[in-house]
Design an enzyme around this catalytic site. Structure first.
Site, PDB file in Angstrom:
ATOM      1  N   ARG A 143     -11.432   2.411  -9.608  1.00 37.58           N
ATOM      2  CA  ARG A 143     -10.261   3.487 -10.151  1.00 37.58           C
ATOM      3  C   ARG A 143     -10.487   3.983 -11.157  1.00 37.58           C
ATOM      4  O   ARG A 143     -11.024   2.571 -12.478  1.00 37.58           O
ATOM      5  CB  ARG A 143      -9.032   3.162  -9.429  1.00 37.58           C
ATOM      6  CG  ARG A 143      -8.841   2.620  -8.201  1.00 37.58           C
ATOM      7  CD  ARG A 143      -7.286   2.718  -8.004  1.00 37.58           C
ATOM      8  NE  ARG A 143      -7.323   2.268  -6.072  1.00 37.58           N
ATOM      9  CZ  ARG A 143      -6.113   2.820  -5.489  1.00 37.58           C
ATOM     10  NH1 ARG A 143      -4.659   2.713  -6.176  1.00 37.58           N
ATOM     11  NH2 ARG A 143      -6.117   1.976  -4.479  1.00 37.58           N
ATOM     12  N   SER A 151      -7.582  -5.065  -6.380  1.00 38.74           N
ATOM     13  CA  SER A 151      -8.333  -5.734  -5.317  1.00 38.74           C
ATOM     14  C   SER A 151      -9.188  -5.962  -6.366  1.00 38.74           C
ATOM     15  O   SER A 151      -9.509  -4.955  -7.145  1.00 38.74           O
ATOM     16  CB  SER A 151      -8.254  -5.484  -4.360  1.00 38.74           C
ATOM     17  OG  SER A 151      -9.041  -4.115  -4.195  1.00 38.74           O
ATOM     18  N   ASN A 167     -10.589  -2.546  -6.505  1.00 41.18           N
ATOM     19  CA  ASN A 167      -9.740  -1.672  -7.648  1.00 41.18           C
ATOM     20  C   ASN A 167     -10.506  -2.042  -8.857  1.00 41.18           C
ATOM     21  O   ASN A 167      -9.793  -0.478  -9.430  1.00 41.18           O
ATOM     22  CB  ASN A 167      -7.989  -1.949  -7.122  1.00 41.18           C
ATOM     23  CG  ASN A 167      -7.532  -2.165  -6.186  1.00 41.18           C
ATOM     24  OD1 ASN A 167      -6.407  -2.666  -6.113  1.00 41.18           O
ATOM     25  ND2 ASN A 167      -7.387  -1.306  -5.834  1.00 41.18           N
ATOM     26  N   GLU A 183      -0.007 -13.194  11.848  1.00 36.70           N
ATOM     27  CA  GLU A 183       0.395 -12.259  12.525  1.00 36.70           C
ATOM     28  C   GLU A 183       0.490 -11.225  11.599  1.00 36.70           C
ATOM     29  O   GLU A 183       0.882 -11.622  10.587  1.00 36.70           O
ATOM     30  CB  GLU A 183       2.170 -13.015  13.605  1.00 36.70           C
ATOM     31  CG  GLU A 183       2.333 -13.357  14.143  1.00 36.70           C
ATOM     32  CD  GLU A 183       1.530 -13.001  15.487  1.00 36.70           C
ATOM     33  OE1 GLU A 183       1.542 -12.513  15.938  1.00 36.70           O
ATOM     34  OE2 GLU A 183       1.698 -14.031  16.675  1.00 36.70           O
ATOM     35  N   ASP A 218       0.773  -1.155  -0.307  1.00 34.17           N
ATOM     36  CA  ASP A 218      -0.331   0.256  -0.088  1.00 34.17           C
ATOM     37  C   ASP A 218       0.845   1.417   0.326  1.00 34.17           C
ATOM     38  O   ASP A 218       2.138   1.030   0.004  1.00 34.17           O
ATOM     39  CB  ASP A 218      -1.145   0.137   1.883  1.00 34.17           C
ATOM     40  CG  ASP A 218      -1.977   0.835   0.826  1.00 34.17           C
ATOM     41  OD1 ASP A 218      -2.306   1.434  -0.093  1.00 34.17           O
ATOM     42  OD2 ASP A 218      -3.022   0.737   1.857  1.00 34.17           O
ATOM     43  N   TRP A 241       2.666   7.915  -1.672  1.00 37.81           N
ATOM     44  CA  TRP A 241       4.681   7.851  -2.622  1.00 37.81           C
ATOM     45  C   TRP A 241       4.118   8.531  -4.393  1.00 37.81           C
ATOM     46  O   TRP A 241       5.606  10.543  -4.151  1.00 37.81           O
ATOM     47  CB  TRP A 241       4.714   6.920  -3.153  1.00 37.81           C
ATOM     48  CG  TRP A 241       6.348   6.892  -3.139  1.00 37.81           C
ATOM     49  CD1 TRP A 241       7.604   6.469  -2.129  1.00 37.81           C
ATOM     50  CD2 TRP A 241       7.597   7.097  -4.787  1.00 37.81           C
ATOM     51  NE1 TRP A 241       8.600   6.290  -2.816  1.00 37.81           N
ATOM     52  CE2 TRP A 241       8.935   6.503  -4.430  1.00 37.81           C
ATOM     53  CE3 TRP A 241       6.546   7.344  -6.256  1.00 37.81           C
ATOM     54  CZ2 TRP A 241       9.354   6.611  -5.851  1.00 37.81           C
ATOM     55  CZ3 TRP A 241       7.606   7.241  -6.777  1.00 37.81           C
ATOM     56  CH2 TRP A 241       9.130   6.729  -7.001  1.00 37.81           C
TER      57      TRP A 241
HETATM   58  C1  FPP Z   1      -2.014   0.632  -3.588  1.00 35.74           C
HETATM   59  O1  FPP Z   1      -1.656   1.751  -3.185  1.00 35.74           O
HETATM   60  C2  FPP Z   1      -1.276  -0.775  -4.361  1.00 35.74           C
HETATM   61  C3  FPP Z   1      -1.820  -1.284  -5.695  1.00 35.74           C
HETATM   62  C4  FPP Z   1      -3.145  -0.538  -5.520  1.00 35.74           C
HETATM   63  C5  FPP Z   1      -1.107  -1.650  -6.284  1.00 35.74           C
HETATM   64  C6  FPP Z   1       0.018  -2.693  -6.962  1.00 35.74           C
HETATM   65  C7  FPP Z   1       0.858  -2.332  -7.705  1.00 35.74           C
HETATM   66  C8  FPP Z   1       2.086  -2.802  -8.132  1.00 35.74           C
HETATM   67  C9  FPP Z   1       2.595  -2.599  -6.444  1.00 35.74           C
HETATM   68  C10 FPP Z   1       2.411  -3.523  -9.015  1.00 35.74           C
HETATM   69  C11 FPP Z   1       3.087  -4.202  -8.804  1.00 35.74           C
HETATM   70  C12 FPP Z   1       2.508  -5.461  -8.833  1.00 35.74           C
HETATM   71  C13 FPP Z   1       3.383  -6.325  -9.987  1.00 35.74           C
HETATM   72  C14 FPP Z   1       2.758  -8.062  -9.663  1.00 35.74           C
HETATM   73  C15 FPP Z   1       4.266  -6.200 -11.298  1.00 35.74           C
HETATM   74  P1  FPP Z   1      -2.028   2.823  -3.795  1.00 35.74           P
HETATM   75  O2  FPP Z   1      -2.549   3.006  -5.147  1.00 35.74           O
HETATM   76  O3  FPP Z   1      -3.971   2.090  -3.213  1.00 35.74           O
HETATM   77  O4  FPP Z   1      -1.829   4.077  -2.918  1.00 35.74           O
HETATM   78  P2  FPP Z   1      -1.915   4.925  -2.172  1.00 35.74           P
HETATM   79  O5  FPP Z   1      -3.501   4.279  -1.019  1.00 35.74           O
HETATM   80  O6  FPP Z   1      -1.096   5.493  -1.427  1.00 35.74           O
HETATM   81  O7  FPP Z   1      -3.017   6.002  -3.215  1.00 35.74           O
END
Ligand code: FPP
Length: 220
Positions: free
Chosen positions: A60, A54, A57, A184, A9, A14
């Site tokens: 979005r 998820s 997601n 955990e 997350d 970031w």
């Molecule tokens: C949550 O951060 C992250 C995600 C919804 C996507 C995670 C995906 C990757 C790290 C891509 C790489 C995966 C592979 C297998 C190549 P967020 O967008 O919810 O962050 P925020 O809460 O700061 O908005």
């Protein structure tokens, strides 16, 4: 520890902190995942499961969803040789029929090519714990908990001993609901793209302490 699971997350935050598009955060997140796989292998962990997308997601923006899908398919294409060489089995859990047919085919091909690897990277895609349980219930013909677990997407994978969530949120967000019964949790404010070896070591140390305490109480 045999199985570590991670809710990656904070990619969006970031990127926003750096005035970059959210997708750049996900790209940096994919690099962090690459590094994390190496920390796991060096620590003797056999399975790493990550929450990449998820069932929620899909809500979005179209831009972010299609960007994430491109990132995933790019990851699959670019990592094939390395995964085979490093004996990493790739496996996807989730409602994969939600994904494009092209992506489904790429996933199936990579799973086939990497089958039987020494380390397993499990990527949760269009994944929701409740959804997984409902799909398993439809397959279930009755029997024991173990028989039910064999109907889940994670069939054959041991339950995770530890689940890490980055970025300060302290929720399970529908991740591995059945499998986390005895897991955990470790929460850190660090945003996923910044998750490095020092952070990984801290999580491992916290887990080891809890195991030692449990051992004491049970007189083991
Ligand atoms: C949550 O951060 C992250 C995600 C919804 C996507 C995670 C995906 C990757 C790290 C891509 C790489 C995966 C592979 C297998 C190549 P967020 O967008 O919810 O962050 P925020 O809460 O700061 O908005």
């Amino acid at each position: 520890m045999e199985h570590l699971a991670v809710i990656m997350d904070g990619n969006g935050r970031w990127a926003e902190k750096r005035h970059l598009p959210r997708l750049m955060g996900h790209r940096a997140g994919a690099e962090a995942l690459d590094r994390c796989m190496h920390y796991c292998k060096a620590a003797g962990i056999k399975y790493l499961t990550v929450y990449a997308f998820s069932t929620e997601n899909w809500k979005r923006s179209e831009e972010e969803v299609s960007g994430l899908m491109k990132l995933l398919s790019g990851f699959i294409r670019s990592k094939e040789q390395t995964l085979v060489k490093e004996k990493v089995a790739f496996r996807v859990i989730g409602r994969r029929t939600d994904l494009s047919e092209k992506l489904q085919a790429e996933i199936a091909a990579l799973e086939e090519k990497t089958r039987g690897g020494e380390f397993t990277l499990v990527v949760a895609l269009s994944y929701g714990g409740r959804d997984e349980i409902v799909r398993a219930a439809m397959k279930f013909k009755g029997g024991t908990e173990a028989d039910f677990a064999a109907c889940l997407d994670t069939a054959g994978i041991p339950d995770p001993e530890l689940i890490i969530r980055t970025s300060g949120e302290q929720r399970t967000s529908n991740f591995l609901l059945w499998q986390s019964a005895y897991s955990e949790y470790y929460f850190t404010p660090v945003l996923w793209p910044d998750f490095d070896q020092a952070e990984f070591d801290k999580a491992m140390e916290s887990f080891a302490k809890r195991e030692r305490r449990k051992g004491g109480r049970l007189g083991r």
